[in-house]
Design a protein around this motif. Structure first.
Motif, PDB file in Angstrom:
ATOM      1  N   THR A 291       0.852  -1.193   0.000  1.00 21.68           N
ATOM      2  CA  THR A 291       0.000   0.000   0.000  1.00 21.68           C
ATOM      3  C   THR A 291       0.887   1.243   0.000  1.00 21.68           C
ATOM      4  O   THR A 291       1.711   1.408   0.916  1.00 21.68           O
ATOM      5  CB  THR A 291      -0.916   0.025   1.240  1.00 21.68           C
ATOM      6  OG1 THR A 291      -1.697  -1.165   1.269  1.00 21.68           O
ATOM      7  CG2 THR A 291      -1.842   1.233   1.202  1.00 21.68           C
ATOM      8  N   PRO A 292       0.747   2.119  -0.988  1.00 13.79           N
ATOM      9  CA  PRO A 292       1.611   3.314  -1.050  1.00 13.79           C
ATOM     10  C   PRO A 292       1.496   4.191   0.200  1.00 13.79           C
ATOM     11  O   PRO A 292       2.496   4.611   0.764  1.00 13.79           O
ATOM     12  CB  PRO A 292       1.100   4.050  -2.302  1.00 13.79           C
ATOM     13  CG  PRO A 292       0.455   2.981  -3.128  1.00 13.79           C
ATOM     14  CD  PRO A 292      -0.119   2.006  -2.160  1.00 13.79           C
ATOM     15  N   ASP A 293       0.262   4.475   0.625  1.00 13.53           N
ATOM     16  CA  ASP A 293       0.048   5.308   1.810  1.00 13.53           C
ATOM     17  C   ASP A 293      -0.217   4.408   3.016  1.00 13.53           C
ATOM     18  O   ASP A 293      -1.300   3.865   3.186  1.00 13.53           O
ATOM     19  CB  ASP A 293      -1.137   6.252   1.586  1.00 13.53           C
ATOM     20  CG  ASP A 293      -1.378   7.177   2.778  1.00 13.53           C
ATOM     21  OD1 ASP A 293      -0.500   7.209   3.672  1.00 13.53           O
ATOM     22  OD2 ASP A 293      -2.413   7.848   2.823  1.00 13.53           O
ATOM     23  N   LYS A 294       0.801   4.262   3.851  1.00 13.34           N
ATOM     24  CA  LYS A 294       0.698   3.347   4.996  1.00 13.34           C
ATOM     25  C   LYS A 294       0.216   4.030   6.272  1.00 13.34           C
ATOM     26  O   LYS A 294       0.081   3.384   7.312  1.00 13.34           O
ATOM     27  CB  LYS A 294       2.060   2.694   5.247  1.00 13.34           C
ATOM     28  CG  LYS A 294       2.599   1.906   4.050  1.00 13.34           C
ATOM     29  CD  LYS A 294       4.004   1.408   4.311  1.00 13.34           C
ATOM     30  CE  LYS A 294       4.517   0.529   3.178  1.00 13.34           C
ATOM     31  NZ  LYS A 294       4.516   1.197   1.867  1.00 13.34           N
ATOM     32  N   PHE A 297      -3.017   2.635   8.326  1.00 12.54           N
ATOM     33  CA  PHE A 297      -3.063   1.305   8.937  1.00 12.54           C
ATOM     34  C   PHE A 297      -3.049   1.437  10.461  1.00 12.54           C
ATOM     35  O   PHE A 297      -2.293   2.225  11.029  1.00 12.54           O
ATOM     36  CB  PHE A 297      -1.889   0.444   8.469  1.00 12.54           C
ATOM     37  CG  PHE A 297      -2.096  -0.166   7.116  1.00 12.54           C
ATOM     38  CD1 PHE A 297      -2.786  -1.360   6.979  1.00 12.54           C
ATOM     39  CD2 PHE A 297      -1.621   0.460   5.977  1.00 12.54           C
ATOM     40  CE1 PHE A 297      -2.992  -1.926   5.730  1.00 12.54           C
ATOM     41  CE2 PHE A 297      -1.819  -0.099   4.717  1.00 12.54           C
ATOM     42  CZ  PHE A 297      -2.519  -1.292   4.597  1.00 12.54           C
ATOM     43  N   GLY A 298      -3.901   0.645  11.091  1.00 12.14           N
ATOM     44  CA  GLY A 298      -4.049   0.733  12.538  1.00 12.14           C
ATOM     45  C   GLY A 298      -5.081   1.744  12.972  1.00 12.14           C
ATOM     46  O   GLY A 298      -5.430   1.819  14.152  1.00 12.14           O
ATOM     47  N   LYS A 299      -5.604   2.497  12.015  1.00 12.63           N
ATOM     48  CA  LYS A 299      -6.599   3.532  12.331  1.00 12.63           C
ATOM     49  C   LYS A 299      -7.944   3.267  11.648  1.00 12.63           C
ATOM     50  O   LYS A 299      -8.888   4.026  11.824  1.00 12.63           O
ATOM     51  CB  LYS A 299      -6.082   4.905  11.891  1.00 12.63           C
ATOM     52  CG  LYS A 299      -4.749   5.300  12.514  1.00 12.63           C
ATOM     53  CD  LYS A 299      -4.238   6.607  11.925  1.00 12.63           C
ATOM     54  CE  LYS A 299      -2.864   6.966  12.480  1.00 12.63           C
ATOM     55  NZ  LYS A 299      -2.328   8.198  11.846  1.00 12.63           N
ATOM     56  N   GLY A 300      -8.001   2.193  10.835  1.00 12.50           N
ATOM     57  CA  GLY A 300      -9.248   1.892  10.146  1.00 12.50           C
ATOM     58  C   GLY A 300      -9.076   1.749   8.650  1.00 12.50           C
ATOM     59  O   GLY A 300      -9.927   2.156   7.866  1.00 12.50           O
ATOM     60  N   GLU A 301      -7.962   1.149   8.202  1.00 13.05           N
ATOM     61  CA  GLU A 301      -7.689   0.920   6.785  1.00 13.05           C
ATOM     62  C   GLU A 301      -8.336  -0.388   6.351  1.00 13.05           C
ATOM     63  O   GLU A 301      -8.040  -1.457   6.902  1.00 13.05           O
ATOM     64  CB  GLU A 301      -6.177   0.871   6.549  1.00 13.05           C
ATOM     65  CG  GLU A 301      -5.752   0.396   5.172  1.00 13.05           C
ATOM     66  CD  GLU A 301      -6.237   1.304   4.056  1.00 13.05           C
ATOM     67  OE1 GLU A 301      -7.017   0.828   3.201  1.00 13.05           O
ATOM     68  OE2 GLU A 301      -5.845   2.489   4.052  1.00 13.05           O
ATOM     69  N   VAL A 302      -9.219  -0.330   5.340  1.00  9.94           N
ATOM     70  CA  VAL A 302      -9.970  -1.516   4.945  1.00  9.94           C
ATOM     71  C   VAL A 302      -9.065  -2.599   4.365  1.00  9.94           C
ATOM     72  O   VAL A 302      -9.350  -3.799   4.482  1.00  9.94           O
ATOM     73  CB  VAL A 302     -11.095  -1.142   3.955  1.00  9.94           C
ATOM     74  CG1 VAL A 302     -10.517  -0.798   2.583  1.00  9.94           C
ATOM     75  CG2 VAL A 302     -12.127  -2.261   3.843  1.00  9.94           C
ATOM     76  N   ARG A 303      -7.936  -2.214   3.776  1.00  7.92           N
ATOM     77  CA  ARG A 303      -6.993  -3.221   3.268  1.00  7.92           C
ATOM     78  C   ARG A 303      -6.414  -4.063   4.410  1.00  7.92           C
ATOM     79  O   ARG A 303      -6.032  -5.211   4.205  1.00  7.92           O
ATOM     80  CB  ARG A 303      -5.861  -2.535   2.487  1.00  7.92           C
ATOM     81  CG  ARG A 303      -6.289  -2.025   1.117  1.00  7.92           C
ATOM     82  CD  ARG A 303      -5.193  -1.169   0.478  1.00  7.92           C
ATOM     83  NE  ARG A 303      -3.992  -1.932   0.188  1.00  7.92           N
ATOM     84  CZ  ARG A 303      -3.751  -2.584  -0.939  1.00  7.92           C
ATOM     85  NH1 ARG A 303      -4.657  -2.586  -1.895  1.00  7.92           N
ATOM     86  NH2 ARG A 303      -2.615  -3.226  -1.122  1.00  7.92           N
ATOM     87  N   GLY A 304      -6.364  -3.484   5.594  1.00  2.00           N
ATOM     88  CA  GLY A 304      -5.903  -4.223   6.758  1.00  2.00           C
ATOM     89  C   GLY A 304      -6.895  -5.272   7.227  1.00  2.00           C
ATOM     90  O   GLY A 304      -6.566  -6.139   8.046  1.00  2.00           O
ATOM     91  N   VAL A 305      -8.133  -5.213   6.719  1.00  2.51           N
ATOM     92  CA  VAL A 305      -9.151  -6.232   6.982  1.00  2.51           C
ATOM     93  C   VAL A 305      -9.167  -7.258   5.853  1.00  2.51           C
ATOM     94  O   VAL A 305      -9.221  -8.465   6.088  1.00  2.51           O
ATOM     95  CB  VAL A 305     -10.544  -5.591   7.149  1.00  2.51           C
ATOM     96  CG1 VAL A 305     -11.631  -6.660   7.260  1.00  2.51           C
ATOM     97  CG2 VAL A 305     -10.568  -4.678   8.372  1.00  2.51           C
ATOM     98  N   ILE A 306      -9.096  -6.783   4.634  1.00  2.00           N
ATOM     99  CA  ILE A 306      -9.192  -7.659   3.458  1.00  2.00           C
ATOM    100  C   ILE A 306      -8.039  -8.664   3.407  1.00  2.00           C
ATOM    101  O   ILE A 306      -8.254  -9.858   3.145  1.00  2.00           O
ATOM    102  CB  ILE A 306      -9.234  -6.810   2.166  1.00  2.00           C
ATOM    103  CG1 ILE A 306     -10.543  -6.023   2.103  1.00  2.00           C
ATOM    104  CG2 ILE A 306      -9.063  -7.689   0.932  1.00  2.00           C
ATOM    105  CD1 ILE A 306     -10.587  -4.988   0.991  1.00  2.00           C
ATOM    106  N   GLY A 307      -6.814  -8.206   3.670  1.00  2.00           N
ATOM    107  CA  GLY A 307      -5.647  -9.088   3.590  1.00  2.00           C
ATOM    108  C   GLY A 307      -5.728 -10.285   4.529  1.00  2.00           C
ATOM    109  O   GLY A 307      -5.713 -11.440   4.085  1.00  2.00           O
TER     110      GLY A 307
END
Length: 675
Positions: A291-294, A297-307
Motif C-alpha cells: 500500500t503506497p500510503d501506509k 493502517f491501525g486507524k481503520g484501513e480496509v486493506r488491513g481487513v481484506i488481507g
C-alpha cells in the motif's frame, strides 16, 4: 490427462454424495453451529469440533463430514465478529483483523468492515478449495508411494514446524509439543502393552486421555474463564451502521490483494503447525508493504481487513493438504478433524495415502463441501449480523455456565466416566497456565495428536530397517533413505533454520507482556518436573520392550529444552519475553474477579456431580451461580436454571446419551435423567 481421467469417476461420485438434501441439511447445521461457536472469542474450530467428537461415533461418514466441514469452514468467517465488534481476536488467526477492523467499528463503519471481511473470506475459501482440488490430482500418484519411512519423516517435519514456529521463544514451542506428545503416550503402549504414566490400580488412565477432553480443556476452558473473570459484556457496540455495499466494493477494488493473500494462506496452511498463529500477520504485513500510503493502517484501513481475512479461510484448504494426504494435522482444528474421521461409520475411513487410494470420492466430497460451506457461511453471517451484534452485548456471566455445562456433557460422552470431568478440569487448568505464560497451546495439541502415529511409524521403521540391515548394509540404507525421505529431510532442515530466524516475531498467544520472574519460573519448574518423571517412568519399563523407547526419547529432548529455558530464565532480566505473564498487564490483570474464585465455581460443579449426579448438581450450580455471581433475582435464576436443565435433557434424549452419576445414584434408584 491420464490422472484426470482416473479421477473423473470419483468427481461424479463425490457430487452424488454431496447433492443430497440430508447432506446439505447437515452442512447448513454445521455452518450454524460454527457461527455460534465462532462468535465467542477464543473458542474457535478446535472447541467446536471437540464438542462434536462424542457424536461422530458410528455416524454416516458423509453426514459427519458435512457437519464438521460446515463448522470448520465458517469459524474463520464468524470469528470476524469478535475482532471487529469487540476488539478481541476471535481466534489466533484473526488477531491482525483487530488492528483495523475495530477502529472502523468505533468510527461507525462496522458493517463496511464486516462485509469487506465476509467477501474476502468467501473468496479465500473458494481459492483454498480450488487449490486443494488441483493439488490432489497432482499429488495423488506421489502420495501413494509413501511407506513407513516417508510417513515417519513427514511426521517429524510436522512436529519440527510446530515446535519452531509456535512462539517468540522457539524452545518453548518445542517443549510444549513434547509435553503434548508425552501426555499422548499415557496408558498402554501399542507394541507390548506396557503402561506409561498409569497403573492398573487406577484404570482410567490405562486407555489414555481422549482427544475431546484435551481439545476442550486446553482451548475452550481457558477462554471461558478469562472472559468470565471480566464480568462484563463481550462488546459495547451493538450497532453496525451502514456500508454493506461499500465493503463489497472495497473488496472488489482490492481483489488482487485478496488473491495474493489467499495464495499466502494456502501456502502457509500447507505447512503443518504453522497455520493460524502466523498466517494473518504475514498477510497483514503484505497488505501494508503493498500500500503506497501506509499512514492509515491501525486507524481503520480496509486493506488491513481484506488481507488477513482472505488468508484465514484459504488456509483451511491448505491445511487439508497434509491432513488428507499424509494424516498430519495442518492446524489444531485439523488435529481434531483427524480424530473425528476415525470415529465415523465403522472406522473404514483413514486419512493419508489410504484415503486417496480407497476413498477418493469422499476426499473430493470434503473439498467441495468446504467450498459450499464457505458460500453458505458467508450468506448466513451477513443475514445474522444484526442479531449477533446484539448478542455480544449480553453479559458473559449469563453465557459462561451454559457453555461450561455443554462442554462437561461432551467430555463425559468420550468415556462415560466421572473421571472424564476430572481430566477435563485438570487439562483445563493446564491450558489456563499455558495461556497465561505464553506457551503455545496449538503446539501442545498437535504434539498430542501426533504422538500415536509418530511412535507407530518409528517402531515400524526401526523394526523393518533392522531386518534389512541384517541382510546387508546397502539394503538397510536404501530402505531408510529413499529419494522422498531425502527431499523431506532437506525441507525439514531448511524449515528449522528459517523458523529459528522467524520465531521471535511470532506470538503464540497474542501480545503477552512480561511480568515478574517468580510465577513463570515456577510453572517452568512444574513442566520440567513432569517431563523428568515421565522420563523416569519410561526408563523403568523393561529394556526389551519397545514401549519405553519413544517416551524416553521425547522426554529426553524435552528435558534438554527445559534445562536451556531454566538457564535462560536465570540469566535474563524480568523484562525478557521468557517471563510473559497475562496477570501482570492487560485484560487478565484488570479482571474484576480472581482466577481461583472463578475456578472454584466449576470445581464445585465437579464435586457436586460426584455426590449428586450431573443433573442435580447442575441445577444447584446454575441456580447458585445466577443468584450469587450473576446477581439475578431468585425468579430469574430459577427460570435460567430450568431452561438449562430442559436443554440438557432434550439434548441427551435426542442423542440417546446418559449423564454422569454420583454417589447418590449408588444408594437410591432414581428415574432418568437423575439416574
Amino acid at each position: 490427462m491420464e490422472v484426470i481421467m482416473e479421477a473423473l469417476p470419483a468427481f461424479g461420485d463425490a457430487w452424488g454424495l454431496i447433492l443430497q438434501p440430508i447432506v446439505l441439511g447437515y452442512l447448513v447445521l454445521g455452518v450454524v453451529m460454527g457461527l455460534c461457536i465462532g462468535v465467542f472469542p477464543g473458542l474457535g474450530g478446535i472447541a467446536g469440533l471437540s464438542l462434536l467428537l462424542p457424536f461422530m461415533f458410528g455416524m454416516d461418514p458423509v453426514l459427519g463430514l458435512a457437519l464438521m466441514i460446515g463448522m470448520v469452514a465458517v469459524v474463520p468467517t464468524s470469528d470476524t465478529f469478535a475482532s471487529v465488534l469487540m476488539g478481541i481476536p476471535g481466534s489466533s488467526a484473526s488477531q491482525a483483523t483487530v488492528l483495523d477492523g475495530f477502529p472502523m467499528a468505533k468510527k461507525g463503519m462496522a458493517a463496511r468492515a464486516l462485509s469487506a471481511a465476509f467477501a474476502s473470506s468467501l473468496f479465500g475459501g473458494l481459492v483454498g478449495a480450488s487449490f486443494l482440488t488441483i493439488f490432489i490430482l497432482i499429488a495423488r500418484p506421489i502420495v501413494l508411494e509413501f511407506r513407513t519411512p516417508e510417513l515417519l519423516m513427514i511426521t517429524i517435519f510436522g512436529l519440527s514446524m510446530v515446535g519452531i514456529l509456535a512462539g517468540r521463544v522457539a524452545i518453548k514451542g518445542i517443549v510444549a509439543a513434547g509435553l503434548g506428545m508425552l501426555i499422548g503416550t499415557i496408558g498402554e503402549g501399542a507394541s507390548s502393552g506396557d503402561l506409561r504414566m498409569s497403573s492398573y490400580d487406577f484404570p482410567y488412565l490405562t486407555d489414555g486421555l481422549k482427544l475431546v477432553i484435551v481439545g476442550l480443556g486446553i482451548f475452550a476452558i481457558p477462554e471461558i474463564i478469562s472472559l468470565l473473570r471480566k464480568d462484563r459484556a463481550i462488546s459495547d457496540q451493538p450497532q453496525l451502521g451502514g456500508g454493506w455495499i461499500v465493503g463489497v466494493r472495497d473488496w472488489f477494488a482490492n481483489i488482487w490483494l485478496s488473491m495474493r493473500c489467499s495464495i499466502i494462506g494456502v501456502v502457509v496452511g500447507v505447512i503443518p503447525g504453522l497455520g493460524g498463529s502466523v498466517v494473518d500477520w504475514i498477510a497483514y504485513g503484505h497488505a501494508v508493504q503493498t500500500t503506497p500510503d501506509k499512514s492509515n493502517f491501525g486507524k481503520g484501513e480496509v486493506r488491513g481487513v481484506i488481507g488477513p481475512e482472505s488468508s484465514n479461510n484459504a488456509k483451511e484448504g491448505g491445511g487439508l493438504v497434509p491432513t488428507l494426504l499424509f494424516g498430519i494435522p495442518g492446524s489444531g482444528s485439523m488435529a481434531i478433524f483427524i480424530g473425528a474421521i476415525a470415529l465415523l461409520g465403522s472406522g473404514q475411513i483413514e486419512v493419508g495415502p489410504a484415503m486417496l487410494k480407497n476413498n477418493l470420492d469422499i476426499t473430493y466430497a470434503i473439498v467441495w463441501l468446504l467450498a459450499l460451506a464457505n458460500v453458505v457461511g458467508t450468506v448466513i453471517c451477513i443475514a445474522a449480523s444484526g442479531g449477533i451484534a446484539k448478542l455480544t452485548t449480553i453479559r458473559f456471566v449469563l453465557l459462561a455456565p451454559f457453555l461450561f455445562m455443554i462442554i462437561s456433557f461432551a467430555a463425559f460422552q468420550s468415556g462415560q466416566n466421572l473421571m472424564d470431568l476430572v481430566a477435563l478440569f485438570a487439562i483445563g487448568f493446564l491450558g489456563i497456565l499455558m495461556r497465561r505464560f505464553d506457551w503455545s497451546r496449538p503446539a501442545f495439541l498437535i504434539g498430542f495428536v501426533l504422538s500415536n502415529p509418530a511412535e507407530t511409524y518409528a517402531n515400524q521403521a526401526v523394526q523393518i530397517a533392522s531386518s534389512r540391515f541384517r541382510k546387508s548394509f546397502g539394503e538397510g540404507i536404501e530402505y531408510m533413505f529413499t529419494p522422498i525421505v531425502i527431499v523431506l529431510l532437506i525441507i525439514t532442515l531448511l524449515s528449522v533454520v528459517i523458523g529459528l530466524r522467524q520465531a521471535k516475531h511470532i506470538m503464540a498467544e497474542g501480545d503477552v507482556k512480561s511480568g515478574s520472574k517468580r510465577a513463570p519460573f515456577v510453572f517452568m519448574l512444574l513442566v520440567t518436573g513432569y517431563i523428568a518423571y515421565a522420563f523416569y517412568d519410561a526408563a523403568s519399563i523393561p529394556s526389551f520392550s519397545r514401549d519405553r523407547t519413544f517416551p524416553m526419547f521425547v522426554a529426553g529432548v524435552s528435558l534438554v529444552g527445559c534445562v536451556a529455558l531454566i538457564i535462560r530464565m536465570m540469566l535474563k532480566p524480568e523484562t525478557d519475553v521468557m517471563f510473559a505473564d497475562r496477570e501482570r498487564e492487560g485484560d487478565d490483570a484488570e479482571a474484576t474477579h480472581g482466577l481461583w474464585p472463578t475456578l472454584g465455581w466449576f470445581a464445585a460443579l465437579l464435586v457436586l456431580t460426584s455426590l449428586l449426579g450431573f443433573i442435580l448438581a447442575l441445577a444447584v450450580f446454575l441456580f447458585s451461580f445466577m443468584l450469587l455471581r450473576a446477581r439475578l433475582s431468585a425468579p430469574m435464576a430459577t427460570g435460567y436454571t430450568a431452561a438449562g436443565i430442559v436443554f440438557m435433557c432434550t439434548m441427551a434424549w435426542l442423542l440417546n446419551r446418559d449423564f454422569p452419576p454420583g454417589l447418590l445414584q449408588e444408594y437410591v434408584d432414581l428415574p432418568w435423567p437423575l439416574t
